[in-house]
Structure formats: C-alpha cells, structure tokens
Scaffold this motif. Structure first.
Motif, PDB file in Angstrom:
ATOM      1  N   PRO A  41     -41.393 -32.343 -19.178  1.00  0.00           N
ATOM      2  CA  PRO A  41     -41.043 -33.028 -20.434  1.00  0.00           C
ATOM      3  C   PRO A  41     -41.880 -32.536 -21.623  1.00  0.00           C
ATOM      4  O   PRO A  41     -41.367 -32.454 -22.734  1.00  0.00           O
ATOM      5  CB  PRO A  41     -41.323 -34.504 -20.143  1.00  0.00           C
ATOM      6  CG  PRO A  41     -41.290 -34.630 -18.672  1.00  0.00           C
ATOM      7  CD  PRO A  41     -41.749 -33.302 -18.140  1.00  0.00           C
ATOM      8  N   ALA A  42     -43.125 -32.197 -21.399  1.00  0.00           N
ATOM      9  CA  ALA A  42     -43.971 -31.712 -22.495  1.00  0.00           C
ATOM     10  C   ALA A  42     -43.457 -30.377 -23.013  1.00  0.00           C
ATOM     11  O   ALA A  42     -43.411 -30.150 -24.234  1.00  0.00           O
ATOM     12  CB  ALA A  42     -45.416 -31.575 -22.032  1.00  0.00           C
ATOM     13  N   LEU A  43     -43.052 -29.508 -22.109  1.00  0.00           N
ATOM     14  CA  LEU A  43     -42.522 -28.213 -22.514  1.00  0.00           C
ATOM     15  C   LEU A  43     -41.205 -28.380 -23.273  1.00  0.00           C
ATOM     16  O   LEU A  43     -41.003 -27.772 -24.323  1.00  0.00           O
ATOM     17  CB  LEU A  43     -42.325 -27.322 -21.291  1.00  0.00           C
ATOM     18  CG  LEU A  43     -41.829 -25.911 -21.562  1.00  0.00           C
ATOM     19  CD1 LEU A  43     -42.784 -25.170 -22.483  1.00  0.00           C
ATOM     20  CD2 LEU A  43     -41.655 -25.160 -20.258  1.00  0.00           C
ATOM     21  N   VAL A  44     -40.319 -29.214 -22.748  1.00  0.00           N
ATOM     22  CA  VAL A  44     -39.045 -29.475 -23.416  1.00  0.00           C
ATOM     23  C   VAL A  44     -39.300 -30.054 -24.809  1.00  0.00           C
ATOM     24  O   VAL A  44     -38.666 -29.654 -25.788  1.00  0.00           O
ATOM     25  CB  VAL A  44     -38.160 -30.424 -22.569  1.00  0.00           C
ATOM     26  CG1 VAL A  44     -36.958 -30.917 -23.354  1.00  0.00           C
ATOM     27  CG2 VAL A  44     -37.728 -29.732 -21.284  1.00  0.00           C
ATOM     28  N   MET A  99     -33.384 -39.876 -34.582  1.00  0.00           N
ATOM     29  CA  MET A  99     -34.149 -38.721 -34.170  1.00  0.00           C
ATOM     30  C   MET A  99     -35.638 -39.062 -34.072  1.00  0.00           C
ATOM     31  O   MET A  99     -36.305 -38.663 -33.154  1.00  0.00           O
ATOM     32  CB  MET A  99     -33.911 -37.576 -35.154  1.00  0.00           C
ATOM     33  CG  MET A  99     -34.590 -36.292 -34.751  1.00  0.00           C
ATOM     34  SD  MET A  99     -33.952 -35.608 -33.228  1.00  0.00           S
ATOM     35  CE  MET A  99     -33.262 -34.110 -33.817  1.00  0.00           C
ATOM     36  N   ARG A 100     -36.112 -39.825 -35.056  1.00  0.00           N
ATOM     37  CA  ARG A 100     -37.533 -40.187 -35.067  1.00  0.00           C
ATOM     38  C   ARG A 100     -37.885 -41.083 -33.885  1.00  0.00           C
ATOM     39  O   ARG A 100     -38.951 -40.942 -33.298  1.00  0.00           O
ATOM     40  CB  ARG A 100     -37.877 -40.873 -36.397  1.00  0.00           C
ATOM     41  CG  ARG A 100     -39.335 -41.145 -36.574  1.00  0.00           C
ATOM     42  CD  ARG A 100     -40.096 -39.867 -36.770  1.00  0.00           C
ATOM     43  NE  ARG A 100     -41.514 -40.137 -36.757  1.00  0.00           N
ATOM     44  CZ  ARG A 100     -42.434 -39.214 -36.729  1.00  0.00           C
ATOM     45  NH1 ARG A 100     -42.108 -37.959 -36.716  1.00  0.00           N
ATOM     46  NH2 ARG A 100     -43.701 -39.526 -36.718  1.00  0.00           N
ATOM     47  N   SER A 101     -36.976 -41.991 -33.516  1.00  0.00           N
ATOM     48  CA  SER A 101     -37.288 -42.887 -32.396  1.00  0.00           C
ATOM     49  C   SER A 101     -37.366 -42.109 -31.083  1.00  0.00           C
ATOM     50  O   SER A 101     -38.185 -42.422 -30.222  1.00  0.00           O
ATOM     51  CB  SER A 101     -36.255 -44.006 -32.294  1.00  0.00           C
ATOM     52  OG  SER A 101     -34.979 -43.485 -32.005  1.00  0.00           O
ATOM     53  N   LYS A 102     -36.520 -41.083 -30.936  1.00  0.00           N
ATOM     54  CA  LYS A 102     -36.589 -40.236 -29.727  1.00  0.00           C
ATOM     55  C   LYS A 102     -37.931 -39.510 -29.689  1.00  0.00           C
ATOM     56  O   LYS A 102     -38.570 -39.425 -28.639  1.00  0.00           O
ATOM     57  CB  LYS A 102     -35.441 -39.237 -29.713  1.00  0.00           C
ATOM     58  CG  LYS A 102     -35.418 -38.369 -28.481  1.00  0.00           C
ATOM     59  CD  LYS A 102     -34.251 -37.412 -28.484  1.00  0.00           C
ATOM     60  CE  LYS A 102     -34.298 -36.542 -27.245  1.00  0.00           C
ATOM     61  NZ  LYS A 102     -33.238 -35.536 -27.234  1.00  0.00           N
ATOM     62  N   PHE A 103     -38.351 -38.991 -30.836  1.00  0.00           N
ATOM     63  CA  PHE A 103     -39.648 -38.326 -30.942  1.00  0.00           C
ATOM     64  C   PHE A 103     -40.766 -39.277 -30.530  1.00  0.00           C
ATOM     65  O   PHE A 103     -41.642 -38.927 -29.736  1.00  0.00           O
ATOM     66  CB  PHE A 103     -39.860 -37.843 -32.378  1.00  0.00           C
ATOM     67  CG  PHE A 103     -41.231 -37.302 -32.650  1.00  0.00           C
ATOM     68  CD1 PHE A 103     -41.544 -35.995 -32.335  1.00  0.00           C
ATOM     69  CD2 PHE A 103     -42.207 -38.101 -33.237  1.00  0.00           C
ATOM     70  CE1 PHE A 103     -42.811 -35.482 -32.588  1.00  0.00           C
ATOM     71  CE2 PHE A 103     -43.473 -37.600 -33.499  1.00  0.00           C
ATOM     72  CZ  PHE A 103     -43.769 -36.292 -33.172  1.00  0.00           C
ATOM     73  N   ASP A 104     -40.723 -40.502 -31.067  1.00  0.00           N
ATOM     74  CA  ASP A 104     -41.747 -41.498 -30.745  1.00  0.00           C
ATOM     75  C   ASP A 104     -41.732 -41.856 -29.266  1.00  0.00           C
ATOM     76  O   ASP A 104     -42.789 -42.013 -28.644  1.00  0.00           O
ATOM     77  CB  ASP A 104     -41.561 -42.754 -31.596  1.00  0.00           C
ATOM     78  CG  ASP A 104     -41.906 -42.528 -33.054  1.00  0.00           C
ATOM     79  OD1 ASP A 104     -42.681 -41.589 -33.355  1.00  0.00           O
ATOM     80  OD2 ASP A 104     -41.399 -43.278 -33.905  1.00  0.00           O
ATOM     81  N   GLN A 148     -40.722 -39.946 -26.759  1.00  0.00           N
ATOM     82  CA  GLN A 148     -41.268 -38.811 -26.015  1.00  0.00           C
ATOM     83  C   GLN A 148     -42.781 -38.740 -26.158  1.00  0.00           C
ATOM     84  O   GLN A 148     -43.497 -38.498 -25.180  1.00  0.00           O
ATOM     85  CB  GLN A 148     -40.626 -37.510 -26.492  1.00  0.00           C
ATOM     86  CG  GLN A 148     -39.163 -37.393 -26.131  1.00  0.00           C
ATOM     87  CD  GLN A 148     -38.492 -36.222 -26.817  1.00  0.00           C
ATOM     88  OE1 GLN A 148     -38.858 -35.831 -27.917  1.00  0.00           O
ATOM     89  NE2 GLN A 148     -37.482 -35.667 -26.162  1.00  0.00           N
ATOM     90  N   LEU A 149     -43.246 -38.965 -27.361  1.00  0.00           N
ATOM     91  CA  LEU A 149     -44.681 -38.936 -27.610  1.00  0.00           C
ATOM     92  C   LEU A 149     -45.389 -40.054 -26.842  1.00  0.00           C
ATOM     93  O   LEU A 149     -46.447 -39.829 -26.239  1.00  0.00           O
ATOM     94  CB  LEU A 149     -44.948 -39.054 -29.108  1.00  0.00           C
ATOM     95  CG  LEU A 149     -46.302 -38.615 -29.611  1.00  0.00           C
ATOM     96  CD1 LEU A 149     -46.609 -37.180 -29.209  1.00  0.00           C
ATOM     97  CD2 LEU A 149     -46.368 -38.758 -31.121  1.00  0.00           C
ATOM     98  N   ASN A 150     -44.809 -41.250 -26.832  1.00  0.00           N
ATOM     99  CA  ASN A 150     -45.394 -42.364 -26.078  1.00  0.00           C
ATOM    100  C   ASN A 150     -45.412 -42.074 -24.586  1.00  0.00           C
ATOM    101  O   ASN A 150     -46.387 -42.371 -23.889  1.00  0.00           O
ATOM    102  CB  ASN A 150     -44.635 -43.662 -26.355  1.00  0.00           C
ATOM    103  CG  ASN A 150     -44.984 -44.259 -27.697  1.00  0.00           C
ATOM    104  OD1 ASN A 150     -46.075 -44.051 -28.218  1.00  0.00           O
ATOM    105  ND2 ASN A 150     -44.052 -45.007 -28.265  1.00  0.00           N
ATOM    106  N   PHE A 151     -44.308 -41.498 -24.078  1.00  0.00           N
ATOM    107  CA  PHE A 151     -44.254 -41.147 -22.659  1.00  0.00           C
ATOM    108  C   PHE A 151     -45.379 -40.181 -22.306  1.00  0.00           C
ATOM    109  O   PHE A 151     -46.121 -40.397 -21.350  1.00  0.00           O
ATOM    110  CB  PHE A 151     -42.895 -40.521 -22.302  1.00  0.00           C
ATOM    111  CG  PHE A 151     -42.865 -39.903 -20.937  1.00  0.00           C
ATOM    112  CD1 PHE A 151     -42.709 -40.707 -19.817  1.00  0.00           C
ATOM    113  CD2 PHE A 151     -43.002 -38.536 -20.765  1.00  0.00           C
ATOM    114  CE1 PHE A 151     -42.689 -40.145 -18.542  1.00  0.00           C
ATOM    115  CE2 PHE A 151     -42.988 -37.972 -19.497  1.00  0.00           C
ATOM    116  CZ  PHE A 151     -42.827 -38.775 -18.382  1.00  0.00           C
TER     117      PHE A 151
END
Length: 90
Positions: free
Chosen positions: A62-65, A1-6, A8-11
C-alpha cells in the motif's frame, strides 16, 4: 480525493506505529534475553520476527501504491501548469 489520501495516510501511520511498537518490544525482550543469557527467550524472539516481517509486507505494497499515486497526481498538476503556461504565452 482528499479523504482517500487521508485514509491512506492514516492506514500507513497506524500500521507503521504498530510495527514500531512490535520492534521496540522485540528489542527490549532481546536485551533481556542477552542480559539473562536466556536461550529459550532468544528463540521466541527470533520466531516473533516473522510477525514483524508480515507486518512490513502488509505495509510495503500500500505504501508503494500510495507513493506512485502521489507522483502521478503531482505529474498531472505539473503537466496542467505547463499547458496553462503555454496557453498564456500564445
């Protein structure tokens, strides 16, 4: 879960940085066009605004999602804590 967060944040960080760079370049060119009274350059800059708009749209969804997902996670954590507190009280 944390890697997906990272991820998305990097994107979002990369895309926002790119868009910011595009805007900075557009402003510099606009100032140049204004100083030189260069109508053709001004027209090119205005046409380039469409590229910035496309980049903005690429980021917005993507930011909203991502924001909704973070709220959902936070609400889930709060609900779990409330449930735990109710169990402890009983």
């Amino acid at each position: 879960m944390r890697s997906k967060f990272d991820e998305q944040l990097n994107f979002l960080n990369n895309e926002m940085t790119l868009m910011g760079t595009m805007i900075e370049e557009s402003i510099a060119k606009a100032i140049d066009a204004l100083v030189k009274q260069d109508v053709e350059l001004a027209k090119k800059i205005m046409a380039g605004d469409e590229e910035i708009d496309r980049e903005q749209k690429k980021i917005e969804n993507p930011a909203l999602v991502w924001a909704i997902e973070q709220l959902r996670i936070q609400n889930t954590k709060e609900a779990q804590m409330n449930l735990f507190q109710e169990i402890v009280k009983a």
